[in-house]
Motif scaffolding. Structure first.
Motif, short mmCIF file in Angstrom:
data_model
loop_
_atom_site.label_atom_id
_atom_site.label_comp_id
_atom_site.label_asym_id
_atom_site.label_seq_id
_atom_site.Cartn_x
_atom_site.Cartn_y
_atom_site.Cartn_z
N TRP A 75 0.82 -1.21 0.00
CA TRP A 75 0.00 0.00 0.00
C TRP A 75 0.85 1.26 0.00
CZ3 TRP A 75 -2.49 2.37 4.80
CH2 TRP A 75 -3.54 3.24 4.47
N ILE A 79 1.43 4.10 -3.10
CA ILE A 79 1.03 5.50 -2.91
C ILE A 79 2.21 6.40 -3.26
CG2 ILE A 79 0.36 7.23 -1.20
CD1 ILE A 79 -1.19 4.84 0.18
N GLU A 80 3.38 6.08 -2.73
CA GLU A 80 4.58 6.87 -3.04
C GLU A 80 4.91 6.80 -4.53
OE1 GLU A 80 6.17 9.05 -1.12
OE2 GLU A 80 4.60 8.58 0.34
N ILE A 83 2.59 9.11 -6.43
CA ILE A 83 3.00 10.51 -6.22
C ILE A 83 4.25 10.83 -7.03
CG2 ILE A 83 3.86 12.14 -4.48
CD1 ILE A 83 1.87 10.69 -2.51
N LYS A 88 -1.25 13.21 -7.02
CA LYS A 88 -1.36 14.07 -5.85
C LYS A 88 -2.14 13.36 -4.75
CE LYS A 88 -3.39 18.38 -4.29
NZ LYS A 88 -4.39 19.40 -4.60
N HIS A 89 -1.59 13.36 -3.53
CA HIS A 89 -2.28 12.77 -2.38
C HIS A 89 -3.46 13.65 -2.00
CE1 HIS A 89 -2.88 12.00 1.97
NE2 HIS A 89 -2.64 10.75 1.59
N ASP A 92 -6.64 10.19 3.27
CA ASP A 92 -6.60 8.81 3.76
C ASP A 92 -7.93 8.50 4.44
OD1 ASP A 92 -3.85 8.29 3.04
OD2 ASP A 92 -3.31 9.66 4.66
N THR A 101 -6.33 5.18 0.30
CA THR A 101 -5.86 6.54 0.07
C THR A 101 -6.43 7.00 -1.26
OG1 THR A 101 -3.86 6.25 1.35
CG2 THR A 101 -3.82 7.97 -0.32
N THR A 102 -6.98 8.20 -1.27
CA THR A 102 -7.46 8.79 -2.51
C THR A 102 -6.37 9.69 -3.07
OG1 THR A 102 -9.77 8.69 -1.82
CG2 THR A 102 -9.23 10.29 -3.54
N LEU A 103 -6.14 9.53 -4.36
CA LEU A 103 -5.14 10.33 -5.06
C LEU A 103 -5.79 10.92 -6.30
CD1 LEU A 103 -3.42 7.31 -4.32
CD2 LEU A 103 -1.77 9.17 -4.28
N ASP A 112 -8.34 5.49 -6.13
CA ASP A 112 -7.99 5.02 -4.78
C ASP A 112 -7.00 3.87 -4.84
OD1 ASP A 112 -9.84 6.80 -3.60
OD2 ASP A 112 -11.46 5.33 -3.79
#
Length: 122
Positions: A75, A79-80, A83, A88-89, A92, A101-103, A112
Motif C-alpha cells: 500500500w 502510494i509513493e 505521487i 497528488k495525495h 486517507d 488513500t485517494t489520489l 484510490d
C-alpha cells in the motif's frame, strides 16, 4: 510488487438501487449485506473488477462520479509510486472495514489505492 484493479466505484444516492440495476444488467446477484449506503456486484459471482456503489449526500462538483480502486499489500509503496509519477495525495480513509488513500492523477481524476486485508488461514 503487485497491484490489481479491484473495484470500479460509483458515487450514488441509493447504493442498493444502483447495484440492482447493474446486477440485472449483468445477470448476476447483488452481493450479500447490501444496503442503501454501500453495495457491491460481482464479488459473490467471482467477477473482477467488482462494481462498488457508495451513497453520497451530494455529488461533489469537480469530483468524478466513477473512479478506479486499486488494491495491494504494498500500500504505502504504491502510494509513493503514484505521487512520484505525478499523482497528488488527496486523503486517507478507513470505512466499511477498508483502508484506502485517494489520489488524483496528473489531470485531476481521482482514484484510490486500498490496503489489502490479510486473508484468514484455517
Amino acid at each position: 510488487m503487485a497491484i490489481t484493479l479491484a473495484n470500479i466505484t460509483m458515487d450514488c444516492h441509493n447504493a442498493t438501487a444502483q447495484a440492482e440495476f447493474y446486477a440485472q444488467l449483468l445477470d448476476v446477484p447483488v452481493d450479500p449485506e447490501a444496503s442503501q449506503f454501500f453495495a457491491t456486484v460481482g464479488k459473490s459471482a467471482g467477477l473482477a473488477p467488482i462494481l462498488m456503489f457508495i451513497q453520497v449526500p451530494d455529488k461533489t462538483p469537480g469530483k468524478n462520479v466513477v473512479h478506479l480502486d486499486f488494491h495491494t499489500a504494498e500500500w504505502a509503496e504504491y502510494i509513493e509510486r503514484a505521487i512520484s509519477l505525478g499523482g497528488k495525495h488527496v486523503g486517507d480513509f478507513d470505512e466499511y472495514g477498508i483502508q484506502w488513500t485517494t489520489l488524483a492523477d496528473p489531470e485531476g481524476n481521482l482514484f484510490d489505492i486500498g490496503k489489502d486485508r490479510p486473508t484468514a488461514v484455517n
